[in-house]
Design a protein around this motif. Structure first.
Motif, mmCIF file in Angstrom:
data_model
loop_
_atom_site.group_PDB
_atom_site.id
_atom_site.type_symbol
_atom_site.label_atom_id
_atom_site.label_comp_id
_atom_site.label_asym_id
_atom_site.label_seq_id
_atom_site.Cartn_x
_atom_site.Cartn_y
_atom_site.Cartn_z
ATOM 1 N N ALA A 66 -0.016 5.986 -3.320
ATOM 2 C CA ALA A 66 -0.819 4.760 -3.239
ATOM 3 C C ALA A 66 -0.020 3.521 -3.650
ATOM 4 C CB ALA A 66 -2.067 4.900 -4.113
ATOM 5 N N SER A 67 0.751 3.630 -4.722
ATOM 6 C CA SER A 67 1.544 2.481 -5.151
ATOM 7 C C SER A 67 2.629 2.148 -4.137
ATOM 8 C CB SER A 67 2.178 2.754 -6.525
ATOM 9 O OG SER A 67 1.182 2.890 -7.519
ATOM 10 N N GLU A 68 3.233 3.171 -3.543
ATOM 11 C CA GLU A 68 4.258 2.926 -2.529
ATOM 12 C C GLU A 68 3.659 2.287 -1.282
ATOM 13 O OE1 GLU A 68 7.614 3.257 -2.951
ATOM 14 O OE2 GLU A 68 6.906 3.536 -5.002
ATOM 15 N N PHE A 69 2.433 2.657 -0.943
ATOM 16 C CA PHE A 69 1.738 1.990 0.163
ATOM 17 C C PHE A 69 1.603 0.502 -0.118
ATOM 18 C CE2 PHE A 69 -2.399 0.310 1.574
ATOM 19 C CZ PHE A 69 -2.234 0.379 2.950
ATOM 20 N N CYS A 70 1.189 0.164 -1.323
ATOM 21 C CA CYS A 70 1.019 -1.258 -1.663
ATOM 22 C C CYS A 70 2.360 -1.974 -1.685
ATOM 23 C CB CYS A 70 0.299 -1.386 -3.000
ATOM 24 S SG CYS A 70 -1.443 -0.888 -2.947
ATOM 25 N N ARG A 71 3.411 -1.306 -2.124
ATOM 26 C CA ARG A 71 4.739 -1.922 -2.077
ATOM 27 C C ARG A 71 5.145 -2.209 -0.639
ATOM 28 N NH1 ARG A 71 8.974 0.970 -3.474
ATOM 29 N NH2 ARG A 71 10.207 -0.868 -3.996
ATOM 30 N N ALA A 72 4.816 -1.295 0.268
ATOM 31 C CA ALA A 72 5.190 -1.488 1.674
ATOM 32 C C ALA A 72 4.430 -2.652 2.289
ATOM 33 C CB ALA A 72 4.938 -0.204 2.467
ATOM 34 N N VAL A 73 3.116 -2.684 2.124
ATOM 35 C CA VAL A 73 2.332 -3.723 2.799
ATOM 36 C C VAL A 73 2.451 -5.074 2.113
ATOM 37 C CG1 VAL A 73 0.740 -2.019 3.760
ATOM 38 C CG2 VAL A 73 0.149 -3.164 1.605
ATOM 39 N N SER A 74 2.946 -5.096 0.870
ATOM 40 C CA SER A 74 3.247 -6.372 0.206
ATOM 41 C C SER A 74 4.642 -6.862 0.560
ATOM 42 C CB SER A 74 3.129 -6.228 -1.317
ATOM 43 O OG SER A 74 4.158 -5.393 -1.837
ATOM 44 N N LEU A 75 5.362 -6.084 1.371
ATOM 45 C CA LEU A 75 6.714 -6.386 1.860
ATOM 46 C C LEU A 75 7.777 -6.292 0.777
ATOM 47 C CD1 LEU A 75 6.151 -9.283 4.425
ATOM 48 C CD2 LEU A 75 5.812 -6.812 4.691
ATOM 49 N N ARG A 76 7.467 -5.612 -0.327
ATOM 50 C CA ARG A 76 8.511 -5.328 -1.310
ATOM 51 C C ARG A 76 9.509 -4.316 -0.744
ATOM 52 N NH1 ARG A 76 4.777 -7.655 -4.089
ATOM 53 N NH2 ARG A 76 5.104 -8.413 -6.214
ATOM 54 N N GLU A 77 9.001 -3.414 0.030
ATOM 55 C CA GLU A 77 9.848 -2.445 0.723
ATOM 56 C C GLU A 77 9.397 -2.421 2.173
ATOM 57 O OE1 GLU A 77 10.588 2.339 0.632
ATOM 58 O OE2 GLU A 77 10.612 1.251 -1.274
ATOM 59 N N ARG A 78 10.260 -2.787 3.083
ATOM 60 C CA ARG A 78 9.871 -2.932 4.483
ATOM 61 C C ARG A 78 9.464 -1.597 5.079
ATOM 62 N NH1 ARG A 78 9.162 -8.206 6.635
ATOM 63 N NH2 ARG A 78 10.351 -9.584 5.258
ATOM 64 N N GLY A 79 8.221 -1.524 5.524
ATOM 65 C CA GLY A 79 7.752 -0.327 6.184
ATOM 66 C C GLY A 79 7.966 -0.421 7.681
ATOM 67 N N THR A 80 7.686 0.655 8.372
ATOM 68 C CA THR A 80 7.783 0.676 9.826
ATOM 69 C C THR A 80 6.411 0.974 10.415
ATOM 70 O OG1 THR A 80 8.349 3.039 9.805
ATOM 71 C CG2 THR A 80 10.175 1.465 9.756
ATOM 72 N N GLY A 81 6.252 0.673 11.705
ATOM 73 C CA GLY A 81 4.977 0.928 12.356
ATOM 74 C C GLY A 81 3.859 0.151 11.698
ATOM 75 N N LEU A 82 2.751 0.824 11.459
ATOM 76 C CA LEU A 82 1.590 0.168 10.846
ATOM 77 C C LEU A 82 1.870 -0.291 9.415
ATOM 78 C CD1 LEU A 82 -1.335 2.422 12.141
ATOM 79 C CD2 LEU A 82 -0.471 0.278 13.108
ATOM 80 N N LEU A 83 2.815 0.366 8.758
ATOM 81 C CA LEU A 83 3.138 0.008 7.371
ATOM 82 C C LEU A 83 3.920 -1.305 7.292
ATOM 83 C CD1 LEU A 83 4.033 3.481 5.849
ATOM 84 C CD2 LEU A 83 1.924 2.166 5.538
ATOM 85 N N ALA A 84 4.295 -1.873 8.432
ATOM 86 C CA ALA A 84 4.924 -3.191 8.442
ATOM 87 C C ALA A 84 3.897 -4.313 8.470
ATOM 88 C CB ALA A 84 5.853 -3.310 9.651
ATOM 89 N N THR A 85 2.604 -3.964 8.538
ATOM 90 C CA THR A 85 1.539 -4.968 8.523
ATOM 91 C C THR A 85 1.386 -5.539 7.125
ATOM 92 O OG1 THR A 85 0.353 -3.756 10.254
ATOM 93 C CG2 THR A 85 -0.906 -5.369 8.974
ATOM 94 N N GLU A 86 1.554 -6.835 6.974
ATOM 95 C CA GLU A 86 1.493 -7.449 5.651
ATOM 96 C C GLU A 86 0.064 -7.640 5.177
ATOM 97 O OE1 GLU A 86 2.920 -11.402 3.128
ATOM 98 O OE2 GLU A 86 3.326 -11.293 5.296
ATOM 99 N N VAL A 87 -0.161 -7.337 3.896
ATOM 100 C CA VAL A 87 -1.376 -7.679 3.186
ATOM 101 C C VAL A 87 -0.954 -8.544 1.995
ATOM 102 C CG1 VAL A 87 -3.356 -6.823 1.876
ATOM 103 C CG2 VAL A 87 -2.512 -5.538 3.853
ATOM 104 N N PRO A 88 -1.510 -9.728 1.831
ATOM 105 C CA PRO A 88 -1.068 -10.599 0.734
ATOM 106 C C PRO A 88 -1.474 -10.079 -0.632
ATOM 107 C CG PRO A 88 -2.913 -11.591 1.905
ATOM 108 C CD PRO A 88 -2.519 -10.384 2.684
ATOM 109 N N PHE A 89 -0.567 -10.288 -1.576
ATOM 110 C CA PHE A 89 -0.801 -9.927 -2.977
ATOM 111 C C PHE A 89 -0.539 -11.151 -3.838
ATOM 112 C CE2 PHE A 89 -0.646 -5.725 -1.368
ATOM 113 C CZ PHE A 89 -1.198 -4.875 -2.325
#
Length: 258
Positions: free
Chosen positions: A235-258
Motif C-alpha cells: 500500500a505504501s509503495e502504491f502511494c509512492r508510485a502515484v505521488s510520483l516519488r517512484e515512477r510507475g508504469t501503466g496505470l501506476l503512472a497516473t498521478e494523484v496529488p499529495f
C-alpha cells in the motif's frame, strides 16, 4: 470492494465526508508528532526522497503547513505571496513549490527541539481549525493548482483542507520513516481509510478497469471495472508510485496529488 470510475469534476472536491476528514487529520498530526519526538539527533540531518530536503527541512515544511491549517487567512496570504513572486520573476516553477521552499527557509533558524515544540503547540489548533471550516467556505474554488507532474487543475478549498493537507503529512511521515530506517505506524482504521481514498481518486483519474491488491495494514482489494490487469504491491509503495516519488508504469503512472 468494487470501485467505479466517476466523471472528473470541473473543480476537484474532497470525497471524504467532513467528519471522517477531521478525524484523519487529528490522528495524522498526532502520529507525525510522535515520530518527531522519537527521532535521534542524527536522524534530523538524514536526506529524504524529496530533493534538497533532509528530515529537518521536511519537518519545517510540515510545521508551516500545520500553521496554515490553523489559519485559512495565513494560508491564502502565503499562496498569494507565491503567485506574486512568480509574476515578478516571470513565471517558472509552481506557486506550491515556492510556498514550501519559503516555509523551510523561514524556519531555518529553528532547532529540532524548537520544531517539535512548535508542532506540538500548533497541531491541535490546525486539526480544530480545519474541522470548524463550514461547508460554504470549503466549497470555494481556489484556482488552478500545478501538480507534481506538471498538469494543472482547479481545486476547492475543501479538497485542500480535507484531503491534501492530511495526505501530504501522511506521505511525509512515510518519507521520514524511510529516511531514518523506521517502520511506520499503520492501521486499517486510519491509514487504510487514507489509502482507500487515494485508490478511489486514482481510479477516477485513469478511468480504466483493473484489479488492485495492496498488501499491509493499510491495504485491501479493489475491483475497478471488468477484465482489467491485476496489480499487486504494498500500500505504501502504491502511494509512492502515484505521488510520483517512484515512477510507475501503466496505470501506476497516473498521478494523484499529495
Amino acid at each position: 470492494m468494487t470501485t467505479t470510475a466517476p466523471s472528473r469534476p470541473s473543480v476537484r472536491r474532497s470525497t471524504l465526508d467532513h467528519a471522517t476528514a477531521a478525524r484523519l487529520a487529528a490522528t495524522e498530526y498526532d502520529r507525525y508528532l510522535d515520530l518527531l519526538r522519537s527521532l535521534d539527533p542524527a536522524d534530523w540531518s538524514r536526506p529524504t526522497e524529496c530533493p534538497g530536503w533532509d528530515v529537518r527541512a521536511m519537518a519545517a515544511h510540515n510545521l508551516g503547513m500545520a500553521e496554515n491549517g490553523a489559519s485559512v487567512v495565513r494560508m491564502m496570504r502565503e499562496h498569494l505571496a507565491s503567485l506574486r513572486e512568480m509574476r515578478r520573476d516571470g513565471g517558472g516553477g509552481s506557486a506550491t513549490d515556492r510556498m514550501t521552499a519559503r516555509q523551510v527557509a523561514d524556519r531555518a533558524g529553528m532547532t529540532a527541539a524548537d520544531i517539535v515544540a512548535r508542532f506540538a503547540e500548533v497541531a491541535p489548533r490546525a486539526a480544530e481549525g480545519r474541522r470548524r471550516r463550514p461547508a460554504p467556505m470549503r466549497a470555494v474554488p481556489i484556482g488552478a493548482i500545478t501538480l507534481e507532474g506538471g498538469a494543472s487543475e482547479p481545486w476547492s478549498l475543501g479538497y485542500l483542507l480535507d484531503t491534501i493537507l492530511t495526505r501530504d503529512l501522511w506521505m511525509h511521515r512515510m518519507d521520514t520513516c524511510r529516511a531514518v530506517g523506521r517502520e511506520p505506524v499503520l492501521t486499517p482504521d486510519h491509514d487504510g481509510v487514507l489509502v482507500a481514498d487515494v485508490v478511489a481518486e486514482w481510479a477516477g483519474r485513469h478511468g480504466a478497469p483493473c484489479t488492485l491488491v495492496l498488501s499491509g495494514p493499510a491495504g485491501g482489494r479493489w475491483e475497478i471495472g471488468q477484465s482489467g490487469p491485476l496489480l499487486e504491491l504494498d500500500a505504501s509503495e502504491f502511494c509512492r508510485a502515484v505521488s510520483l516519488r517512484e515512477r510507475g508504469t501503466g496505470l501506476l503512472a497516473t498521478e494523484v496529488p499529495f
